[in-house]
Design an enzyme around this catalytic site. Structure first.
Site, PDB file in Angstrom:
ATOM      1  N   SER A  16      14.253  15.258 -45.900  1.00  0.00           N
ATOM      2  CA  SER A  16      15.421  14.470 -46.324  1.00  0.00           C
ATOM      3  C   SER A  16      15.167  13.720 -47.633  1.00  0.00           C
ATOM      4  O   SER A  16      16.073  13.652 -48.474  1.00  0.00           O
ATOM      5  CB  SER A  16      15.834  13.499 -45.213  1.00  0.00           C
ATOM      6  OG  SER A  16      16.331  14.243 -44.123  1.00  0.00           O
ATOM      7  N   THR A  61      15.893  10.759 -36.942  1.00  0.00           N
ATOM      8  CA  THR A  61      15.496  12.075 -36.439  1.00  0.00           C
ATOM      9  C   THR A  61      14.663  11.930 -35.174  1.00  0.00           C
ATOM     10  O   THR A  61      14.540  10.823 -34.628  1.00  0.00           O
ATOM     11  CB  THR A  61      14.825  12.900 -37.574  1.00  0.00           C
ATOM     12  OG1 THR A  61      14.619  14.221 -37.088  1.00  0.00           O
ATOM     13  CG2 THR A  61      13.499  12.312 -38.030  1.00  0.00           C
ATOM     14  N   LYS A  65      17.224  10.047 -31.777  1.00  0.00           N
ATOM     15  CA  LYS A  65      18.678  10.214 -31.931  1.00  0.00           C
ATOM     16  C   LYS A  65      19.481   9.679 -30.742  1.00  0.00           C
ATOM     17  O   LYS A  65      20.572   9.173 -30.916  1.00  0.00           O
ATOM     18  CB  LYS A  65      19.014  11.690 -32.140  1.00  0.00           C
ATOM     19  CG  LYS A  65      18.610  12.207 -33.501  1.00  0.00           C
ATOM     20  CD  LYS A  65      19.073  13.637 -33.669  1.00  0.00           C
ATOM     21  CE  LYS A  65      18.670  14.166 -35.027  1.00  0.00           C
ATOM     22  NZ  LYS A  65      19.216  15.492 -35.279  1.00  0.00           N
ATOM     23  N   ASN A  86      22.642  10.349 -35.965  1.00  0.00           N
ATOM     24  CA  ASN A  86      21.623  10.654 -36.986  1.00  0.00           C
ATOM     25  C   ASN A  86      21.867   9.869 -38.279  1.00  0.00           C
ATOM     26  O   ASN A  86      21.079   9.996 -39.212  1.00  0.00           O
ATOM     27  CB  ASN A  86      21.570  12.161 -37.284  1.00  0.00           C
ATOM     28  CG  ASN A  86      22.806  12.651 -38.009  1.00  0.00           C
ATOM     29  OD1 ASN A  86      23.800  11.936 -38.116  1.00  0.00           O
ATOM     30  ND2 ASN A  86      22.756  13.854 -38.513  1.00  0.00           N
ATOM     31  N   ALA A 128      20.378  23.165 -24.641  1.00  0.00           N
ATOM     32  CA  ALA A 128      21.316  22.098 -24.283  1.00  0.00           C
ATOM     33  C   ALA A 128      20.686  20.737 -24.559  1.00  0.00           C
ATOM     34  O   ALA A 128      20.701  19.839 -23.717  1.00  0.00           O
ATOM     35  CB  ALA A 128      21.730  22.233 -22.819  1.00  0.00           C
ATOM     36  N   ASN A 151      20.999  27.312 -20.874  1.00  0.00           N
ATOM     37  CA  ASN A 151      19.778  26.521 -21.054  1.00  0.00           C
ATOM     38  C   ASN A 151      18.722  26.906 -20.031  1.00  0.00           C
ATOM     39  O   ASN A 151      19.032  27.328 -18.917  1.00  0.00           O
ATOM     40  CB  ASN A 151      20.102  25.026 -20.910  1.00  0.00           C
ATOM     41  CG  ASN A 151      19.020  24.169 -21.524  1.00  0.00           C
ATOM     42  OD1 ASN A 151      18.505  24.489 -22.588  1.00  0.00           O
ATOM     43  ND2 ASN A 151      18.651  23.090 -20.853  1.00  0.00           N
TER      44      ASN A 151
HETATM   45  N1  LIG Z   1      19.050  22.353 -39.161  1.00  0.00           N
HETATM   46  C1  LIG Z   1      19.223  21.066 -38.882  1.00  0.00           C
HETATM   47  O1  LIG Z   1      19.720  20.286 -39.707  1.00  0.00           O
HETATM   48  C2  LIG Z   1      18.864  20.529 -37.522  1.00  0.00           C
HETATM   49  C3  LIG Z   1      19.473  19.347 -37.069  1.00  0.00           C
HETATM   50  C4  LIG Z   1      19.133  18.869 -35.805  1.00  0.00           C
HETATM   51  C5  LIG Z   1      18.198  19.548 -35.032  1.00  0.00           C
HETATM   52  N2  LIG Z   1      17.612  20.675 -35.513  1.00  0.00           N
HETATM   53  C6  LIG Z   1      16.641  21.420 -34.674  1.00  0.00           C
HETATM   54  O2  LIG Z   1      17.307  21.782 -33.479  1.00  0.00           O
HETATM   55  C7  LIG Z   1      16.348  21.975 -32.436  1.00  0.00           C
HETATM   56  C8  LIG Z   1      16.879  21.321 -31.163  1.00  0.00           C
HETATM   57  O3  LIG Z   1      16.937  19.915 -31.363  1.00  0.00           O
HETATM   58  P1  LIG Z   1      17.346  18.924 -30.172  1.00  0.00           P
HETATM   59  O4  LIG Z   1      17.365  17.572 -30.760  1.00  0.00           O
HETATM   60  O5  LIG Z   1      18.561  19.431 -29.477  1.00  0.00           O
HETATM   61  O6  LIG Z   1      16.071  19.074 -29.220  1.00  0.00           O
HETATM   62  P2  LIG Z   1      15.937  18.691 -27.681  1.00  0.00           P
HETATM   63  O7  LIG Z   1      16.935  17.660 -27.294  1.00  0.00           O
HETATM   64  O8  LIG Z   1      14.477  18.419 -27.471  1.00  0.00           O
HETATM   65  O9  LIG Z   1      16.313  20.047 -26.911  1.00  0.00           O
HETATM   66  C9  LIG Z   1      15.496  21.173 -27.008  1.00  0.00           C
HETATM   67  C10 LIG Z   1      16.177  22.358 -26.315  1.00  0.00           C
HETATM   68  O10 LIG Z   1      15.359  23.519 -26.494  1.00  0.00           O
HETATM   69  C11 LIG Z   1      15.094  24.096 -25.216  1.00  0.00           C
HETATM   70  N3  LIG Z   1      13.765  24.726 -25.242  1.00  0.00           N
HETATM   71  C12 LIG Z   1      12.615  24.195 -25.749  1.00  0.00           C
HETATM   72  N4  LIG Z   1      11.602  25.075 -25.603  1.00  0.00           N
HETATM   73  C13 LIG Z   1      12.123  26.171 -24.982  1.00  0.00           C
HETATM   74  C14 LIG Z   1      11.580  27.424 -24.567  1.00  0.00           C
HETATM   75  N5  LIG Z   1      10.286  27.706 -24.751  1.00  0.00           N
HETATM   76  N6  LIG Z   1      12.407  28.335 -23.991  1.00  0.00           N
HETATM   77  C15 LIG Z   1      13.724  28.034 -23.811  1.00  0.00           C
HETATM   78  N7  LIG Z   1      14.307  26.863 -24.181  1.00  0.00           N
HETATM   79  C16 LIG Z   1      13.517  25.951 -24.759  1.00  0.00           C
HETATM   80  C17 LIG Z   1      15.159  22.934 -24.244  1.00  0.00           C
HETATM   81  O11 LIG Z   1      15.385  23.454 -22.950  1.00  0.00           O
HETATM   82  P3  LIG Z   1      15.097  22.539 -21.629  1.00  0.00           P
HETATM   83  O12 LIG Z   1      16.292  21.640 -21.500  1.00  0.00           O
HETATM   84  O13 LIG Z   1      14.982  23.517 -20.541  1.00  0.00           O
HETATM   85  O14 LIG Z   1      13.821  21.766 -21.913  1.00  0.00           O
HETATM   86  C18 LIG Z   1      16.357  22.170 -24.815  1.00  0.00           C
HETATM   87  O15 LIG Z   1      17.564  22.773 -24.434  1.00  0.00           O
HETATM   88  C19 LIG Z   1      15.033  21.344 -32.941  1.00  0.00           C
HETATM   89  O16 LIG Z   1      14.102  22.377 -33.256  1.00  0.00           O
HETATM   90  C20 LIG Z   1      15.457  20.570 -34.186  1.00  0.00           C
HETATM   91  O17 LIG Z   1      14.446  20.501 -35.167  1.00  0.00           O
HETATM   92  C21 LIG Z   1      17.938  21.188 -36.729  1.00  0.00           C
END
Ligand SMILES: NC(=O)c1ccc[n+]([C@@H]2O[C@H](COP(=O)([O-])OP(=O)(O)OC[C@H]3O[C@@H](n4cnc5c(N)ncnc54)[C@H](OP(=O)(O)O)[C@@H]3O)[C@@H](O)[C@H]2O)c1
Length: 279
Positions: A16, A61, A65, A86, A128, A151
């Site tokens: 950022s 981040t 969040k 965010n 999710a 999920n």
């Molecule tokens: N491009 C962008 O600007 C941007 C913005 C925001 C976030 N992101 C990225 O988006 C991703 C998700 O962020 P978040 O905040 O939603 O994270 P989060 O709340 O920690 O959720 C992670 C999700 O991934 C699933 N997961 C993790 N490991 C897994 C595996 N081995 N197999 C299947 N499912 C798995 C989890 O499932 P369970 O519920 O079963 O644990 C959960 O649904 C991150 O990598 C983050 O860096 C990118």
């Protein structure tokens, strides 16, 4: 001097500051955008003292969040619906907060595919977490007809589906065939492969032929998920553009100018991720 920052734990990999620094220079604004490590136990105090710290606001981040929603004075409707924020900004000594992740996601797709419309579409989202909630909220706002949410832990998808009654159906990651055959847009919103070696496995042969595929993750720029989708003939949209587009509203709230996401900025950040990025 107007000052803003991004807070998280850990924070040293955040790009950022590069994005906002680029826009500050472009507009000739005497501003500063820093990276600040804030531990979970410090979050309440940090957000409670933004004005005293001389900050116009901050980005938030991982892993803050969701808990941050409890430590700002004014949460907008988006923040309330998604339970995740965010972007925080200060007005008259008070803290206001919103989530721009959904907007960043949608704008990235429209930037890459200007003729794409969310209206009447069915999206299949894998994952999710907090991010998925933001994506769902914005896609429905833009006219999407239905979201299928799969999920690993189905209870989490079910909990989110209850927030959007009749518009979101919770599924298990293990039973995707029917969902794949009717999805117009497939989204990887899991963090699989980021913090661990596990990859998300999808039977792409079942996916509707003209479905667009995107990933919110952007390291590598074209994730293995997107590489596989492209190999099956799908149009793919990489996730880095989401990071750039989600930054736009924050910059405008803190520094008073609305920046534009363009190829020059994309190349700048893409080369920081992959020095060999050729455009
Ligand atoms: N491009 C962008 O600007 C941007 C913005 C925001 C976030 N992101 C990225 O988006 C991703 C998700 O962020 P978040 O905040 O939603 O994270 P989060 O709340 O920690 O959720 C992670 C999700 O991934 C699933 N997961 C993790 N490991 C897994 C595996 N081995 N197999 C299947 N499912 C798995 C989890 O499932 P369970 O519920 O079963 O644990 C959960 O649904 C991150 O990598 C983050 O860096 C990118």
């Amino acid at each position: 001097m107007i000052r803003a920052c991004v807070i998280g734990f850990p924070i040293k990999h955040s790009r950022s500051p590069m994005i906002h620094g680029h826009w500050l220079k472009q507009f000739g604004i005497a501003g500063e955008y820093a990276r600040v490590e804030v531990r979970p136990e410090e979050l309440r105090e940090f957000l409670g003292t933004l004005p005293e710290r001389g900050l116009a606001g901050c980005n938030i981040t991982l892993p803050h969040k969701e808990p941050a929603c409890n430590y700002v004075q004014h949460l907008d409707d988006r923040g309330r619906r998604t339970g995740s924020i965010n972007t925080v900004y200060v007005r008259d000594g008070q803290t206001f907060a919103t989530s721009t992740d959904g907007e960043g996601f949608v704008e990235n797709i429209l930037w890459r595919l200007p003729s794409f419309s969310f209206s009447g579409k069915t999206a299949l989202i894998l994952g999710a977490g907090g991010t998925s909630r933001a994506l769902i909220d914005e896609m429905l706002r833009r006219g999407a007809d239905h979201v299928l949410l799969a999920n690993r832990t189905p209870e989490k998808a079910e909990k989110i589906a209850k927030v959007f009654p009749g518009q979101v159906t919770a599924l298990s990651l293990a039973h995707l065939d029917d969902a794949l055959s009717c999805a117009d847009l497939l989204v990887n919103a899991t963090s699989a492969g980021i913090a661990d070696a596990a990859k998300i496995v999808v039977p792409f042969a079942r996916l509707k032929q003209d479905a667009v595929v995107t990933d919110v993750n952007y390291v590598p720029l074209v994730t293995p998920f997107l590489q596989e989708a492209a190999a099956h003939g799908h149009v793919v949209v990489p996730g880095l553009g989401m990071l750039l587009h989600q930054a736009v509203p924050g910059f405008e709230l803190w520094f008073g100018k609305r920046p534009v996401v363009n190829d020059a900025l994309y190349t700048l950040i893409a080369r920081d991720i992959d020095p060999g990025y050729a455009g």
